[in-house]
Design a protein around this motif. Structure first.
Motif, short mmCIF file in Angstrom:
data_model
loop_
_atom_site.label_atom_id
_atom_site.label_comp_id
_atom_site.label_asym_id
_atom_site.label_seq_id
_atom_site.Cartn_x
_atom_site.Cartn_y
_atom_site.Cartn_z
N GLU A 176 5.97 7.25 -3.25
CA GLU A 176 7.39 6.94 -3.44
C GLU A 176 7.99 6.89 -2.04
OE1 GLU A 176 11.49 9.15 -4.84
OE2 GLU A 176 9.58 9.91 -5.61
N VAL A 177 8.59 5.76 -1.69
CA VAL A 177 9.08 5.55 -0.33
C VAL A 177 10.60 5.74 -0.28
CG1 VAL A 177 9.19 3.95 1.62
CG2 VAL A 177 7.21 3.91 0.09
N ARG A 178 11.06 6.61 0.63
CA ARG A 178 12.49 6.87 0.77
C ARG A 178 12.92 6.67 2.22
NH1 ARG A 178 12.97 12.86 -2.06
NH2 ARG A 178 12.22 12.29 -4.17
N ARG B 265 3.62 11.30 -1.73
CA ARG B 265 2.39 10.83 -2.39
C ARG B 265 2.50 10.98 -3.90
NH1 ARG B 265 -2.38 8.65 0.35
NH2 ARG B 265 -3.80 8.21 -1.34
N ARG B 266 2.19 9.92 -4.62
CA ARG B 266 2.18 9.96 -6.08
C ARG B 266 0.97 10.74 -6.58
NH1 ARG B 266 5.77 5.93 -7.71
NH2 ARG B 266 6.14 4.26 -6.19
N ASP B 267 1.10 11.36 -7.75
CA ASP B 267 -0.05 12.04 -8.36
C ASP B 267 -1.15 11.03 -8.69
OD1 ASP B 267 1.23 14.49 -8.22
OD2 ASP B 267 2.12 14.30 -10.21
N ALA B 268 -0.72 9.81 -9.04
CA ALA B 268 -1.65 8.70 -9.28
C ALA B 268 -0.95 7.45 -8.78
CB ALA B 268 -1.98 8.58 -10.77
N PRO B 269 -1.71 6.41 -8.40
CA PRO B 269 -1.07 5.17 -7.94
C PRO B 269 -0.05 4.65 -8.93
CG PRO B 269 -3.42 5.10 -7.50
CD PRO B 269 -3.19 6.33 -8.33
N ALA B 270 0.88 3.86 -8.43
CA ALA B 270 1.98 3.36 -9.25
C ALA B 270 1.49 2.57 -10.46
CB ALA B 270 2.90 2.50 -8.40
N GLY C 177 -7.56 -1.08 -11.14
CA GLY C 177 -8.98 -1.23 -11.43
C GLY C 177 -9.82 -0.73 -10.28
N ASN C 178 -10.67 -1.59 -9.76
CA ASN C 178 -11.54 -1.23 -8.64
C ASN C 178 -10.72 -1.20 -7.35
OD1 ASN C 178 -13.35 -1.80 -6.29
ND2 ASN C 178 -14.92 -1.66 -7.88
N GLU C 179 -10.67 -0.02 -6.71
CA GLU C 179 -9.84 0.17 -5.51
C GLU C 179 -10.28 -0.74 -4.36
OE1 GLU C 179 -6.49 2.03 -4.09
OE2 GLU C 179 -7.47 2.74 -5.92
N ALA C 180 -11.57 -0.93 -4.21
CA ALA C 180 -12.07 -1.78 -3.13
C ALA C 180 -11.66 -3.23 -3.34
CB ALA C 180 -13.59 -1.67 -3.03
N PHE D 204 0.82 -1.21 0.00
CA PHE D 204 0.00 0.00 0.00
C PHE D 204 0.86 1.26 0.00
CE2 PHE D 204 -3.48 -2.71 2.05
CZ PHE D 204 -4.16 -2.84 0.86
N CYS D 205 1.96 1.26 0.77
CA CYS D 205 2.83 2.43 0.79
C CYS D 205 3.44 2.68 -0.59
CB CYS D 205 3.94 2.25 1.83
SG CYS D 205 3.40 2.47 3.54
N GLN D 206 3.95 1.64 -1.23
CA GLN D 206 4.59 1.80 -2.52
C GLN D 206 3.59 2.04 -3.64
OE1 GLN D 206 7.53 -1.35 -3.25
NE2 GLN D 206 7.86 -1.49 -1.04
N TYR D 207 2.38 1.56 -3.46
CA TYR D 207 1.31 1.79 -4.43
C TYR D 207 0.91 3.27 -4.46
CZ TYR D 207 -3.46 1.46 -6.43
OH TYR D 207 -4.60 1.63 -7.17
#
Length: 280
Positions: A172-174, A199-204, A208-211, A166-169
């Motif tokens: 960007e983790v540093r 936080r990314r502008d959009a997921p990596a 599809g469906n986030e849920a 979830f963090c990497q999705y």
């Protein structure tokens, strides 16, 4: 539990209270937090306010959540000359962070988070921040070094699981800095890492469906020793043939475990699951 003194204040082991007092280190941590004069900062766990001061020197405004009411008078004195800093006595896990940010920062403020957390609530707080504050540009967080390793973990690594994914999705983790136990008072039993999640502008990747994606990740790693097919059967009430067929479509063996899949592959599986259930 025995408490250690810090001046007239007794640090509480039950709250995981370990404080940094080195001013040069605190200034460096504030710089690594990416805070600028355009930013409003939500700080979690200010302690004595040692990091709050350099954060408020850099920020437009700082709101600090502190659960320990005995620290509030100390914080008020520490921050008396920092008019852009405000302390709220509250439990982060019982606070609606989205509403708090809107109430104190308004709708259009640039938001960043800084946190020094008791290690036992790290995972819960990170997940809460990712879920409730998607508008936060970054999360700068002091955590146990071992947990920092987990945030950076990839397929096949021991720490690879929902937290890392979830963090990497979303971010960007540093690893901004490793902080030895000796830098804290009192020293904890383990070293720490100062991690920055941007936080990314959009997921990596497109899940599809986030849920469906959230459900997949939590369920796929719930029983790590089981194959992914078996976990899909349990989580999504699928037949074995249907679960195996989805994996085969992706070029994966039915014996594969979730920990072997990259985030991109897990997102692809999430899309396949979304399409599969749309057929019903």
């Amino acid at each position: 539990m025995k408490q250690k003194k810090h001046g007239s204040f007794h640090q509480k082991h039950s709250l995981g209270q370990n404080f940094i007092e080195d001013e040069a280190l605190l200034e460096e941590l504030a710089d690594l937090s990416l805070v600028t004069k355009e930013d409003c900062v939500l700080e979690i766990g200010p302690g004595f306010g040692a990091l709050t001061k350099p954060l408020s020197d850099r920020a437009k405004r700082v709101i600090s959540l502190e659960i320990d009411k005995t620290l509030i008078p100390i914080l008020n004195v520490t921050l008396e000359h920092h008019k852009n800093a405000q302390v709220i006595c509250a439990d982060v896990m019982k606070t609606n962070l989205s509403e708090l940010v809107k109430e104190h920062f308004g709708e259009n403020c640039s938001v960043r988070v800084a946190a020094n957390l008791p290690y036992y609530i790290t995972t819960d707080v990170i997940n809460k921040l990712l879920r409730e504050l998607p508008e936060a540009k970054s999360i700068a967080i002091m955590i146990q070094k071992e947990v920092g390793d987990k945030l950076l973990a990839g397929p096949g690594d021991d720490g690879y699981g929902p937290l890392a994914i979830f963090c990497q999705y979303f971010c960007e983790v540093r690893r901004a800095m490793d902080v030895p136990a000796a830098c804290f008072n009192p020293p904890p039993k383990v070293d720490s890492s100062f991690m920055v999640l941007i936080r990314r502008d959009a997921p990596a990747f497109d899940a599809g469906n986030e849920a469906v994606f959230q459900r997949l990740i939590k369920g796929a790693f719930a029983m790590r020793r089981k194959t992914l097919v078996n976990n899909l059967i349990t989580v999504f009430s699928m037949t074995r043939d249907d679960a195996a067929s989805l994996l085969e479509k992706m070029g994966l063996k039915s014996s594969v475990r979730a920990e072997a899949l990259t985030i991109e592959q897990l997102c692809e599986l999430s899309r396949e699951l979304t399409s599969f259930f749309k057929k019903d």
